[in-house]
Write a protein that holds these residues in place. Structure first.
Motif, PDB file in Angstrom:
ATOM      1  N   LEU A   1      20.049 -24.636   9.716  1.00 47.33           N
ATOM      2  CA  LEU A   1      18.630 -24.676   9.379  1.00 47.33           C
ATOM      3  C   LEU A   1      18.389 -24.198   7.950  1.00 47.33           C
ATOM      4  O   LEU A   1      17.601 -24.796   7.211  1.00 47.33           O
ATOM      5  CB  LEU A   1      17.839 -23.822  10.365  1.00 47.33           C
ATOM      6  CG  LEU A   1      16.333 -23.772  10.149  1.00 47.33           C
ATOM      7  CD1 LEU A   1      15.716 -25.132  10.404  1.00 47.33           C
ATOM      8  CD2 LEU A   1      15.719 -22.732  11.057  1.00 47.33           C
ATOM      9  N   LEU A   2      19.075 -23.150   7.553  1.00 45.22           N
ATOM     10  CA  LEU A   2      18.931 -22.618   6.202  1.00 45.22           C
ATOM     11  C   LEU A   2      19.395 -23.624   5.161  1.00 45.22           C
ATOM     12  O   LEU A   2      18.725 -23.837   4.146  1.00 45.22           O
ATOM     13  CB  LEU A   2      19.711 -21.308   6.071  1.00 45.22           C
ATOM     14  CG  LEU A   2      19.630 -20.609   4.721  1.00 45.22           C
ATOM     15  CD1 LEU A   2      18.207 -20.144   4.454  1.00 45.22           C
ATOM     16  CD2 LEU A   2      20.582 -19.441   4.674  1.00 45.22           C
ATOM     17  N   VAL A   3      20.514 -24.264   5.389  1.00 44.05           N
ATOM     18  CA  VAL A   3      21.026 -25.276   4.456  1.00 44.05           C
ATOM     19  C   VAL A   3      20.054 -26.443   4.362  1.00 44.05           C
ATOM     20  O   VAL A   3      19.784 -26.960   3.272  1.00 44.05           O
ATOM     21  CB  VAL A   3      22.431 -25.743   4.895  1.00 44.05           C
ATOM     22  CG1 VAL A   3      22.870 -26.967   4.129  1.00 44.05           C
ATOM     23  CG2 VAL A   3      23.429 -24.616   4.726  1.00 44.05           C
ATOM     24  N   THR A   4      19.482 -26.852   5.474  1.00 42.51           N
ATOM     25  CA  THR A   4      18.522 -27.952   5.470  1.00 42.51           C
ATOM     26  C   THR A   4      17.271 -27.598   4.684  1.00 42.51           C
ATOM     27  O   THR A   4      16.760 -28.414   3.907  1.00 42.51           O
ATOM     28  CB  THR A   4      18.141 -28.313   6.919  1.00 42.51           C
ATOM     29  OG1 THR A   4      19.336 -28.591   7.648  1.00 42.51           O
ATOM     30  CG2 THR A   4      17.228 -29.507   6.965  1.00 42.51           C
ATOM     31  N   VAL A   5      16.777 -26.389   4.840  1.00 38.90           N
ATOM     32  CA  VAL A   5      15.575 -25.963   4.117  1.00 38.90           C
ATOM     33  C   VAL A   5      15.844 -25.886   2.617  1.00 38.90           C
ATOM     34  O   VAL A   5      15.025 -26.329   1.803  1.00 38.90           O
ATOM     35  CB  VAL A   5      15.073 -24.607   4.666  1.00 38.90           C
ATOM     36  CG1 VAL A   5      14.010 -24.005   3.772  1.00 38.90           C
ATOM     37  CG2 VAL A   5      14.540 -24.781   6.069  1.00 38.90           C
ATOM     38  N   VAL A   6      17.001 -25.369   2.230  1.00 39.88           N
ATOM     39  CA  VAL A   6      17.338 -25.266   0.804  1.00 39.88           C
ATOM     40  C   VAL A   6      17.470 -26.653   0.190  1.00 39.88           C
ATOM     41  O   VAL A   6      16.966 -26.907  -0.916  1.00 39.88           O
ATOM     42  CB  VAL A   6      18.629 -24.436   0.615  1.00 39.88           C
ATOM     43  CG1 VAL A   6      19.143 -24.544  -0.798  1.00 39.88           C
ATOM     44  CG2 VAL A   6      18.374 -22.982   0.976  1.00 39.88           C
TER      45      VAL A   6
ATOM     46  N   ALA B   1      16.024 -29.399   1.198  1.00 39.12           N
ATOM     47  CA  ALA B   1      14.693 -29.994   1.140  1.00 39.12           C
ATOM     48  C   ALA B   1      13.897 -29.436  -0.044  1.00 39.12           C
ATOM     49  O   ALA B   1      13.207 -30.186  -0.742  1.00 39.12           O
ATOM     50  CB  ALA B   1      13.949 -29.740   2.445  1.00 39.12           C
ATOM     51  N   LEU B   2      14.001 -28.143  -0.300  1.00 39.64           N
ATOM     52  CA  LEU B   2      13.297 -27.556  -1.445  1.00 39.64           C
ATOM     53  C   LEU B   2      13.849 -28.062  -2.769  1.00 39.64           C
ATOM     54  O   LEU B   2      13.084 -28.323  -3.707  1.00 39.64           O
ATOM     55  CB  LEU B   2      13.388 -26.026  -1.381  1.00 39.64           C
ATOM     56  CG  LEU B   2      12.521 -25.361  -0.320  1.00 39.64           C
ATOM     57  CD1 LEU B   2      12.778 -23.861  -0.287  1.00 39.64           C
ATOM     58  CD2 LEU B   2      11.055 -25.625  -0.586  1.00 39.64           C
ATOM     59  N   LEU B   3      15.157 -28.218  -2.866  1.00 40.30           N
ATOM     60  CA  LEU B   3      15.756 -28.755  -4.093  1.00 40.30           C
ATOM     61  C   LEU B   3      15.303 -30.186  -4.347  1.00 40.30           C
ATOM     62  O   LEU B   3      14.959 -30.544  -5.477  1.00 40.30           O
ATOM     63  CB  LEU B   3      17.281 -28.686  -4.008  1.00 40.30           C
ATOM     64  CG  LEU B   3      17.893 -27.309  -4.198  1.00 40.30           C
ATOM     65  CD1 LEU B   3      19.401 -27.355  -3.957  1.00 40.30           C
ATOM     66  CD2 LEU B   3      17.612 -26.794  -5.599  1.00 40.30           C
ATOM     67  N   LEU B   4      15.289 -31.003  -3.309  1.00 40.94           N
ATOM     68  CA  LEU B   4      14.816 -32.381  -3.478  1.00 40.94           C
ATOM     69  C   LEU B   4      13.339 -32.420  -3.856  1.00 40.94           C
ATOM     70  O   LEU B   4      12.926 -33.232  -4.670  1.00 40.94           O
ATOM     71  CB  LEU B   4      15.047 -33.167  -2.188  1.00 40.94           C
ATOM     72  CG  LEU B   4      16.482 -33.596  -1.928  1.00 40.94           C
ATOM     73  CD1 LEU B   4      16.594 -34.236  -0.552  1.00 40.94           C
ATOM     74  CD2 LEU B   4      16.944 -34.571  -2.997  1.00 40.94           C
ATOM     75  N   LEU B   5      12.556 -31.537  -3.291  1.00 46.69           N
ATOM     76  CA  LEU B   5      11.134 -31.481  -3.618  1.00 46.69           C
ATOM     77  C   LEU B   5      10.924 -31.083  -5.075  1.00 46.69           C
ATOM     78  O   LEU B   5      10.082 -31.642  -5.768  1.00 46.69           O
ATOM     79  CB  LEU B   5      10.428 -30.495  -2.681  1.00 46.69           C
ATOM     80  CG  LEU B   5       8.913 -30.478  -2.726  1.00 46.69           C
ATOM     81  CD1 LEU B   5       8.360 -31.787  -2.188  1.00 46.69           C
ATOM     82  CD2 LEU B   5       8.378 -29.324  -1.918  1.00 46.69           C
TER      83      LEU B   5
END
Length: 50
Positions: free
Chosen positions: A20-25, A27-31
């Motif tokens: 979950l943490l890797v997915t959130v990071v 997603a934030l980088l892509l954003l």
């Protein structure tokens, strides 16, 4: 029946926080990469002399 009792899925937690943490990071980088930067607004004030 024996495979149900001895499967490795019982040893690992069902909810993986690292995934979950890797997915959130990611997603934030892509954003951050895909959104354009904000433009700064410059306002000039000229006083009036009467």
């Amino acid at each position: 029946m024996g495979k149900l009792c001895c499967s490795q899925e019982d040893d690992e937690p069902a909810f993986n926080l690292l995934g979950l943490l890797v997915t959130v990071v990611l997603a934030l980088l892509l954003l951050m990469l895909c959104t354009p930067p904000r433009r700064s607004v410059a306002v000039a004030y000229y006083p009036r002399y009467c």
